[in-house]
Design a protein around this motif. Structure first.
Motif, PDB file in Angstrom:
ATOM      1  N   LEU A 175       0.967  -1.257   0.194  1.00 44.44           N
ATOM      2  CA  LEU A 175       0.012  -0.025   0.060  1.00 44.44           C
ATOM      3  C   LEU A 175       0.824   1.257   0.037  1.00 44.44           C
ATOM      4  O   LEU A 175       0.769   2.429  -0.723  1.00 44.44           O
ATOM      5  CB  LEU A 175      -0.882   0.031   1.170  1.00 44.44           C
ATOM      6  N   GLU A 176       1.926   1.311   0.764  1.00 46.98           N
ATOM      7  CA  GLU A 176       2.824   2.197   0.735  1.00 46.98           C
ATOM      8  C   GLU A 176       3.431   2.535  -0.503  1.00 46.98           C
ATOM      9  O   GLU A 176       3.678   3.909  -0.825  1.00 46.98           O
ATOM     10  CB  GLU A 176       4.054   2.211   1.996  1.00 46.98           C
ATOM     11  N   ALA A 177       3.741   1.643  -1.205  1.00 46.42           N
ATOM     12  CA  ALA A 177       4.434   1.503  -2.804  1.00 46.42           C
ATOM     13  C   ALA A 177       3.316   2.089  -3.670  1.00 46.42           C
ATOM     14  O   ALA A 177       3.752   2.977  -4.582  1.00 46.42           O
ATOM     15  CB  ALA A 177       4.711   0.164  -3.214  1.00 46.42           C
ATOM     16  N   LEU A 178       2.253   1.644  -3.431  1.00 46.50           N
ATOM     17  CA  LEU A 178       0.994   2.407  -4.228  1.00 46.50           C
ATOM     18  C   LEU A 178       0.784   3.563  -4.238  1.00 46.50           C
ATOM     19  O   LEU A 178       0.533   4.589  -4.941  1.00 46.50           O
ATOM     20  CB  LEU A 178      -0.170   1.513  -4.269  1.00 46.50           C
ATOM     21  N   LYS A 179       1.087   4.277  -2.830  1.00 40.83           N
ATOM     22  CA  LYS A 179       0.897   5.739  -2.568  1.00 40.83           C
ATOM     23  C   LYS A 179       1.983   6.424  -3.238  1.00 40.83           C
ATOM     24  O   LYS A 179       1.662   7.443  -4.028  1.00 40.83           O
ATOM     25  CB  LYS A 179       1.116   5.803  -0.903  1.00 40.83           C
ATOM     26  N   CYS A 180       3.026   5.820  -3.569  1.00 35.59           N
ATOM     27  CA  CYS A 180       4.169   6.394  -4.437  1.00 35.59           C
ATOM     28  C   CYS A 180       3.714   6.378  -5.890  1.00 35.59           C
ATOM     29  O   CYS A 180       4.054   7.379  -6.436  1.00 35.59           O
ATOM     30  CB  CYS A 180       5.499   5.832  -4.213  1.00 35.59           C
ATOM     31  N   LEU A 181       3.005   5.445  -6.227  1.00 32.58           N
ATOM     32  CA  LEU A 181       2.561   5.669  -7.660  1.00 32.58           C
ATOM     33  C   LEU A 181       1.550   6.447  -7.879  1.00 32.58           C
ATOM     34  O   LEU A 181       1.520   7.274  -8.814  1.00 32.58           O
ATOM     35  CB  LEU A 181       1.906   4.092  -7.927  1.00 32.58           C
ATOM     36  N   LYS A 182       0.543   6.754  -7.021  1.00 33.86           N
ATOM     37  CA  LYS A 182      -0.451   7.791  -7.007  1.00 33.86           C
ATOM     38  C   LYS A 182       0.124   9.281  -7.041  1.00 33.86           C
ATOM     39  O   LYS A 182      -0.099   9.942  -7.830  1.00 33.86           O
ATOM     40  CB  LYS A 182      -1.421   7.791  -5.795  1.00 33.86           C
ATOM     41  N   LEU A 183       1.320   9.456  -6.310  1.00 37.22           N
ATOM     42  CA  LEU A 183       2.126  10.675  -6.395  1.00 37.22           C
ATOM     43  C   LEU A 183       2.756  11.163  -7.456  1.00 37.22           C
ATOM     44  O   LEU A 183       3.055  12.013  -7.937  1.00 37.22           O
ATOM     45  CB  LEU A 183       2.970  10.709  -5.143  1.00 37.22           C
ATOM     46  N   ALA A 184       3.285   9.722  -8.120  1.00 37.41           N
ATOM     47  CA  ALA A 184       3.823   9.939  -9.519  1.00 37.41           C
ATOM     48  C   ALA A 184       2.673  10.037 -10.899  1.00 37.41           C
ATOM     49  O   ALA A 184       3.218  10.130 -11.896  1.00 37.41           O
ATOM     50  CB  ALA A 184       4.743   8.649  -9.772  1.00 37.41           C
ATOM     51  N   GLY A 185       1.520  10.006 -10.392  1.00 36.53           N
ATOM     52  CA  GLY A 185       0.500  10.280 -11.215  1.00 36.53           C
ATOM     53  C   GLY A 185       0.126   9.201 -12.276  1.00 36.53           C
ATOM     54  O   GLY A 185      -0.770   8.932 -13.109  1.00 36.53           O
ATOM     55  N   VAL A 186       0.464   7.832 -11.716  1.00 35.59           N
ATOM     56  CA  VAL A 186      -0.139   6.632 -12.154  1.00 35.59           C
ATOM     57  C   VAL A 186      -1.487   6.348 -11.868  1.00 35.59           C
ATOM     58  O   VAL A 186      -1.671   6.326 -10.451  1.00 35.59           O
ATOM     59  CB  VAL A 186       0.727   5.420 -11.877  1.00 35.59           C
ATOM     60  N   LYS A 187      -2.251   5.924 -12.830  1.00 32.67           N
ATOM     61  CA  LYS A 187      -3.699   5.677 -12.466  1.00 32.67           C
ATOM     62  C   LYS A 187      -3.713   4.170 -12.313  1.00 32.67           C
ATOM     63  O   LYS A 187      -3.271   3.326 -12.980  1.00 32.67           O
ATOM     64  CB  LYS A 187      -4.752   6.017 -13.603  1.00 32.67           C
ATOM     65  N   PHE A 188      -4.334   3.646 -11.227  1.00 35.16           N
ATOM     66  CA  PHE A 188      -4.223   2.123 -10.788  1.00 35.16           C
ATOM     67  C   PHE A 188      -5.386   1.826 -10.119  1.00 35.16           C
ATOM     68  O   PHE A 188      -6.120   2.617  -9.260  1.00 35.16           O
ATOM     69  CB  PHE A 188      -2.972   1.982 -10.228  1.00 35.16           C
ATOM     70  N   GLN A 189      -5.747   0.596 -10.089  1.00 31.23           N
ATOM     71  CA  GLN A 189      -6.677  -0.070  -8.972  1.00 31.23           C
ATOM     72  C   GLN A 189      -5.923  -1.290  -8.588  1.00 31.23           C
ATOM     73  O   GLN A 189      -5.482  -2.096  -9.374  1.00 31.23           O
ATOM     74  CB  GLN A 189      -7.976  -0.320  -9.870  1.00 31.23           C
ATOM     75  N   TYR A 190      -6.015  -1.419  -7.139  1.00 36.49           N
ATOM     76  CA  TYR A 190      -5.389  -2.512  -6.643  1.00 36.49           C
ATOM     77  C   TYR A 190      -6.434  -3.361  -5.779  1.00 36.49           C
ATOM     78  O   TYR A 190      -7.216  -2.918  -4.989  1.00 36.49           O
ATOM     79  CB  TYR A 190      -4.522  -2.040  -5.469  1.00 36.49           C
ATOM     80  N   THR A 191      -6.534  -4.664  -6.132  1.00 36.83           N
ATOM     81  CA  THR A 191      -7.540  -5.747  -5.626  1.00 36.83           C
ATOM     82  C   THR A 191      -6.822  -6.643  -4.730  1.00 36.83           C
ATOM     83  O   THR A 191      -5.795  -7.101  -5.206  1.00 36.83           O
ATOM     84  CB  THR A 191      -8.413  -6.302  -6.757  1.00 36.83           C
ATOM     85  N   ILE A 192      -7.262  -6.651  -3.296  1.00 34.10           N
ATOM     86  CA  ILE A 192      -6.616  -7.670  -2.520  1.00 34.10           C
ATOM     87  C   ILE A 192      -7.587  -8.683  -2.370  1.00 34.10           C
ATOM     88  O   ILE A 192      -8.621  -8.419  -1.531  1.00 34.10           O
ATOM     89  CB  ILE A 192      -6.355  -6.924  -1.172  1.00 34.10           C
ATOM     90  N   ILE A 193      -7.187  -9.984  -2.519  1.00 37.94           N
ATOM     91  CA  ILE A 193      -8.029 -11.091  -2.514  1.00 37.94           C
ATOM     92  C   ILE A 193      -7.765 -11.963  -1.385  1.00 37.94           C
ATOM     93  O   ILE A 193      -6.581 -12.420  -1.266  1.00 37.94           O
ATOM     94  CB  ILE A 193      -8.114 -12.073  -3.675  1.00 37.94           C
ATOM     95  N   GLY A 194      -8.494 -12.073  -0.188  1.00 39.12           N
ATOM     96  CA  GLY A 194      -8.097 -12.983   0.890  1.00 39.12           C
ATOM     97  C   GLY A 194      -9.049 -12.169   2.313  1.00 39.12           C
ATOM     98  O   GLY A 194      -9.262 -11.190   2.233  1.00 39.12           O
ATOM     99  N   GLU A 195      -8.828 -13.065   3.110  1.00 36.07           N
ATOM    100  CA  GLU A 195      -9.330 -12.579   4.467  1.00 36.07           C
ATOM    101  C   GLU A 195      -8.332 -12.927   5.522  1.00 36.07           C
ATOM    102  O   GLU A 195      -7.458 -13.457   5.431  1.00 36.07           O
ATOM    103  CB  GLU A 195     -10.710 -13.464   4.839  1.00 36.07           C
ATOM    104  N   GLY A 196      -8.492 -12.211   6.592  1.00 31.83           N
ATOM    105  CA  GLY A 196      -7.657 -12.196   7.958  1.00 31.83           C
ATOM    106  C   GLY A 196      -7.952 -11.248   8.820  1.00 31.83           C
ATOM    107  O   GLY A 196      -8.765 -10.341   8.862  1.00 31.83           O
ATOM    108  N   ALA A 197      -7.175 -11.343  10.058  1.00 25.78           N
ATOM    109  CA  ALA A 197      -7.264 -10.555  10.886  1.00 25.78           C
ATOM    110  C   ALA A 197      -6.874  -9.135  10.809  1.00 25.78           C
ATOM    111  O   ALA A 197      -7.096  -8.047  11.615  1.00 25.78           O
ATOM    112  CB  ALA A 197      -6.437 -11.081  12.344  1.00 25.78           C
TER     113      ALA A 197
END
Length: 400
Positions: free
Chosen positions: A241-263
């Motif tokens: 997630l922190e890496a994707l924040k960097c992507l957003k600041l760099a102007g990259v348009k993205f969607q990230y899907t996390i599949i799974g469950e847990g605590a």
């Protein structure tokens, strides 16, 4: 002269519980052994009525956690079995534990808890996880069986931190070990385990199911990233997630899907909120195999930025589906993905480096991307198919 009837080897596999439908590793292993003429007995600590139709014999431990009275009754019953049903094996177990320096009270407890093994006659007793062999280090010898232990990432790397010296006794025994990667093999060698007793058998997938016709896919206008992971700290999702924040600041348009469950769901949702990328992140929860495949079919890049990882089936599945795959260098992942050949390996705990690598991958030419995809798909089909894995386990028990 009549031919002597050939002995049919019996493998006793020890698990916490009967594997669910989604736990394909153990189901495929059992099926493969049966197809190759082995008998399989499954020893489990927990059993319920839904497990009755599992396709091999199941031997379940007695219940010792449902009230004091039931615990006392089951303990007395186990001791009676030790004296009148399995006296020789019980005495041998008691003596071997004593030889190992186990205290009297613990020896009696081990005798009670492990009594459910002693009725059976087997050739191998294979503990499916390292921690399942704790306090059972002498059971295989008592049963006149060879002993095997499988290690996965969590029980090899994390359990010794939580339970100091937990494998001290195990590592003195005659054991054949199964691990998922060369990295894990080296870890056991570092514990002074002979390399000749360690066999690497990687995970495998159904390559006929995880395949795609879209091998020359084009990236979306909005880059689709996906991870399939239990929501556990060892999966490194917060770093992703922190890496994707960097992507957003760099102007990259993205969607990230996390599949799974847990605590860790609430923590990760809050992290996405604080990083101001919550609109770019979707948590789907657990999905069926078909739905996971559908999500992979729609994605461009697969991320597995784990802190600790034995090998990871999901990464194999992603490569089989033709995704551009970026992983950390945690344990077996750098053997799962060959850096710059079938995907990319990034040092763990370095979100900025991960962000730079993702941008680099996005900016590759279509021809370069497709070369990586084709190599990844071909390698998965060749190296990580179920047929090869099943034969490896047959050899594991035959070549001793």
């Amino acid at each position: 002269m009549a031919k002597k009837k050939q002995h049919k080897s019996t493998i006793g596999i020890v698990l916490y519980s009967v594997p669910r439908y989604s736990e394909t590793f153990f189901r495929n292993k059992i099926k493969g052994l049966q197809e190759n003429g082995f008998e399989v007995i499954l020893f489990v600590d927990y059993f319920n009525k839904d497990d009755i139709n599992f396709p091999c014999k199941i031997v379940a431990a007695s219940v010792f956690n449902e009230g004091k009275l039931k615990t006392i009754i089951n303990s007395l019953f186990a001791l009676l079995k030790a004296v009148f049903v399995n006296p020789k094996r019980s005495l041998k177990l008691f003596q071997l534990d004593k030889k190992d320096g186990v205290a009297l009270k613990k020896r009696v407890k081990n005798l009670i808890l492990n009594q459910f093994f002693l009725n059976e006659n087997i050739d191998w007793l294979h503990f499916g996880f390292g921690m399942l062999a704790i306090d059972r280090e002498n059971v295989a010898q008592v049963m006149n069986a060879k002993m095997a232990v499988s290690f996965r990432g969590f029980d090899l790397y994390l359990s010794p931190l939580r339970h100091k010296d937990c494998y001290k006794s195990l590592f003195t025994k005659k054991v054949k070990y199964h691990v998922l990667s060369q990295e894990m093999k080296q870890t056991l060698i570092d514990y002074e385990i002979s390399k000749d007793t360690i066999k690497v058998i990687t995970p495998a997938i159904d390559v006929t199911f995880f395949q795609t016709q879209n091998k020359n896919r084009e990236d979306s206008a909005v880059i689709q990233l996906v991870s399939v992971a239990r929501l556990h700290w060892k999966k490194g999702l917060e770093y992703s997630l922190e890496a994707l924040k960097c992507l957003k600041l760099a102007g990259v348009k993205f969607q990230y899907t996390i599949i799974g469950e847990g605590a860790q769901l609430e923590r990760l949702v809050f992290a996405a909120h604080q990083l101001e990328i919550e609109e770019n992140v979707t948590f789907t929860g657990a999905l069926s195999h078909d739905d996971v495949k559908s999500q992979l079919e729609q994605a461009d890049i697969y991320l597995q930025y784990s802190i600790q990882e034995g090998f990871c089936n999901a990464v194999i599945e992603a490569q089989a589906m033709g995704l551009l795959t970026v992983v950390s260098d945690a344990e077996g992942l750098s053997e799962n993905v060959l850096n710059n050949e079938t995907g990319w390996v990034v040092p763990k705990r370095s979100p900025e480096l991960l962000a730079h690598k993702i941008i680099e991958v996005i900016n590759l030419s279509p021809e370069e991307k497709n070369k990586i995809r084709v190599r990844a798909i071909a390698r998965v089909k060749e190296e990580f198919n179920l047929k090869k894995q099943k034969q490896a386990f047959v050899d594991f028990y035959k070549k001793d």
